[in-house]
Motif scaffolding. Structure first.
Motif, PDB file in Angstrom:
ATOM      1  N   ASP A 140       0.802  -1.222   0.000  1.00 52.57           N
ATOM      2  CA  ASP A 140       0.000   0.000   0.000  1.00 52.57           C
ATOM      3  C   ASP A 140       0.837   1.275   0.000  1.00 52.57           C
ATOM      4  O   ASP A 140       0.339   2.341  -0.376  1.00 52.57           O
ATOM      5  N   HIS A 200       0.868   6.437  -5.421  1.00 55.10           N
ATOM      6  CA  HIS A 200      -0.403   6.113  -6.056  1.00 55.10           C
ATOM      7  C   HIS A 200      -0.706   7.028  -7.235  1.00 55.10           C
ATOM      8  O   HIS A 200      -0.382   8.228  -7.203  1.00 55.10           O
ATOM      9  N   THR A 259      -6.859   6.955  -5.784  1.00 56.93           N
ATOM     10  CA  THR A 259      -7.651   6.050  -4.949  1.00 56.93           C
ATOM     11  C   THR A 259      -9.014   5.874  -5.592  1.00 56.93           C
ATOM     12  O   THR A 259      -9.641   6.844  -6.028  1.00 56.93           O
ATOM     13  N   ARG A 296     -12.489  -1.887  -1.556  1.00 59.45           N
ATOM     14  CA  ARG A 296     -11.338  -2.742  -1.259  1.00 59.45           C
ATOM     15  C   ARG A 296     -11.600  -4.186  -1.693  1.00 59.45           C
ATOM     16  O   ARG A 296     -10.679  -4.898  -2.113  1.00 59.45           O
ATOM     17  N   GLU A 345      -3.235  -9.333   3.077  1.00 59.27           N
ATOM     18  CA  GLU A 345      -2.296  -8.240   3.347  1.00 59.27           C
ATOM     19  C   GLU A 345      -0.936  -8.636   2.792  1.00 59.27           C
ATOM     20  O   GLU A 345      -0.427  -9.735   3.070  1.00 59.27           O
ATOM     21  N   ASP A 398      -7.386  -7.102   7.483  1.00 61.64           N
ATOM     22  CA  ASP A 398      -7.007  -5.682   7.479  1.00 61.64           C
ATOM     23  C   ASP A 398      -7.657  -4.871   8.585  1.00 61.64           C
ATOM     24  O   ASP A 398      -7.421  -3.667   8.685  1.00 61.64           O
ATOM     25  N   ARG A 456      -1.673  -5.320  10.036  1.00 66.39           N
ATOM     26  CA  ARG A 456      -1.261  -4.647   8.791  1.00 66.39           C
ATOM     27  C   ARG A 456       0.265  -4.565   8.721  1.00 66.39           C
ATOM     28  O   ARG A 456       0.940  -4.295   9.714  1.00 66.39           O
ATOM     29  N   HIS A 497      -5.992   3.928   5.497  1.00 62.39           N
ATOM     30  CA  HIS A 497      -5.634   3.934   4.078  1.00 62.39           C
ATOM     31  C   HIS A 497      -4.419   4.828   3.896  1.00 62.39           C
ATOM     32  O   HIS A 497      -4.437   6.003   4.295  1.00 62.39           O
ATOM     33  N   HIS A 544     -10.036   1.719   5.147  1.00 58.72           N
ATOM     34  CA  HIS A 544      -9.325   0.847   4.218  1.00 58.72           C
ATOM     35  C   HIS A 544     -10.306   0.015   3.402  1.00 58.72           C
ATOM     36  O   HIS A 544     -10.142  -0.163   2.191  1.00 58.72           O
ATOM     37  N   GLN A 571      -6.232   1.504  -3.665  1.00 56.62           N
ATOM     38  CA  GLN A 571      -5.219   2.308  -4.323  1.00 56.62           C
ATOM     39  C   GLN A 571      -4.862   1.739  -5.692  1.00 56.62           C
ATOM     40  O   GLN A 571      -4.830   0.517  -5.879  1.00 56.62           O
TER      41      GLN A 571
END
Length: 361
Positions: free
Chosen positions: A35, A39, A42, A112, A173, A231, A235, A303, A352, A357
């Motif tokens: 993550d 990016h 999003t 997500r 994850e 999550d 994490r 996030h 999240h 992303q």
């Protein structure tokens, strides 16, 4: 649907090269990045259905709009909505800094779990993979949400394929360096992967993510809609380092026992590179403002965005501040922004869960 890639480039910005080469120099053909990489944007989804949210819909919309506006301070945000009316509704609450589109219709807000996971190869080329979203094992209508992954990939004109297992982005994850975390309760479950053994599921997940090692925790089956996504509790910060949220000492419910079990398992685990995991403890709040039994009191359902960490707070000033400090220390150079999104958290998920992303290519 606008398929003009140059239009998207102007809208969202250029994508510089990134490199997450493993310490031993080896890399899989394609892998899902963690993550924390830069990016392009999003992705989010607009909640619009009273059949899902009932009287809570308006408040949840306000929370989603707050998250979208906050993220837009740091990176582009695209919100998918099911129709033109919902587009106008979302724009009125999200504001002009947020892009809203009806090109990818949705049933609910949990991007997500419905969006594709984005992968890259050694040359920086991206593709997208759908995880065969099935409404968390058929618990919720998902006619449109089942098509979100392919729709997002099509909008971006990315090569797209489906995984050989059923799962959700929040159930896995990754550290981007060969190691994954997941709960058995979510993936090794007949409502997703009937007839597959844990070893078969593990092999399929590792293949999609370009990873080498899965660290399983048992989880909690059948007590929430997700069957306990990883999550919410555990994490990655970076390869070799994990955050785990623990409950107050006087809590002994099924979720508290699960969190302590995750902490113990991860404290004794090694990752794909042979590193003993460093586990950082985050204390959950002693009190929250909601009495809803579905309420998710997770600081770790944050996030990461370009330059910031977007996380929840619950009104417990001492624990809220302690969590903020831990997140700031864990992600140096990023501003920690804590939001009051209780109405969203009462829906069984968090920040999240409502975001996905898209890494820069």
């Amino acid at each position: 649907m606008n398929d003009d890639r140059s239009f998207l480039s102007r809208l969202f910005g250029a994508a510089p090269e990134t490199d997450r080469r493993r310490p031993d120099g080896a890399r899989p053909q394609r892998w899902v990045e963690p993550d924390d990489v830069p990016h392009a944007r999003t992705w989010m989804s607009w909640p619009s259905r009273k059949s899902v949210w009932g009287r809570q819909l308006g408040g949840v919309q306000q929370d989603i709009a707050l998250i979208a506006r906050t993220i837009a301070r740091f990176e582009p945000v695209t919100v998918c909505a099911p129709d033109d009316y919902s587009v106008r509704e979302a724009l009125s609450l999200c504001g002009p800094a947020v892009t809203v589109t009806a090109a990818v219709p949705t049933d609910d807000l949990w991007m997500r779990d419905t969006a594709p996971v984005f992968r890259r190869d050694a040359d920086g080329r991206q593709d997208a993979v759908g995880l065969n979203f099935n409404g968390w094992g058929g618990k919720q209508t998902h006619r449109d949400d089942a098509e979100v992954a392919a729709g997002v990939a099509g909008l971006l004109r990315l090569p797209f394929s489906y995984a050989e297992f059923v799962g959700e982005g929040g159930s896995i994850e990754t550290d981007g360096d060969g190691t994954l975390l997941a709960t058995e309760s979510s993936l090794v479950n007949k409502n997703r992967n009937r007839g597959m053994s844990r070893d078969e599921i593990e092999a399929a997940v590792l293949d999609v993510y370009g990873a080498d090692r899965m660290i399983w925790v048992p989880g909690v089956k059948g007590r929430d809609i997700t069957d306990n996504h990883i999550d919410v509790t555990s994490r990655f910060v970076r390869p070799g380092t994990v955050l785990v949220q623990l409950p107050p000492a006087d809590r002994h419910d099924v979720w508290a026992r699960d969190a302590r079990e995750q902490f113990d398992i991860l404290s004794g685990a090694t990752d794909a590179r042979g590193r003993r995991l460093r586990v950082i403890r985050v204390d959950g709040p002693d009190t929250v403002r909601s009495r809803d039994p579905q309420f998710v009191d997770s600081y770790l359902n944050f996030h990461l965005v370009n330059g910031a960490v977007i996380a929840a707070r619950f009104g417990d000033r001492t624990k809220d501040e302690a969590a903020r400090r831990t997140l700031a220390e864990s992600f140096p150079g990023r501003e920690v922004v804590q939001l009051d999104v209780d109405r969203l958290m009462a829906g069984g998920g968090g920040i999240h869960c409502s975001t996905m992303q898209e890494p820069l290519a």
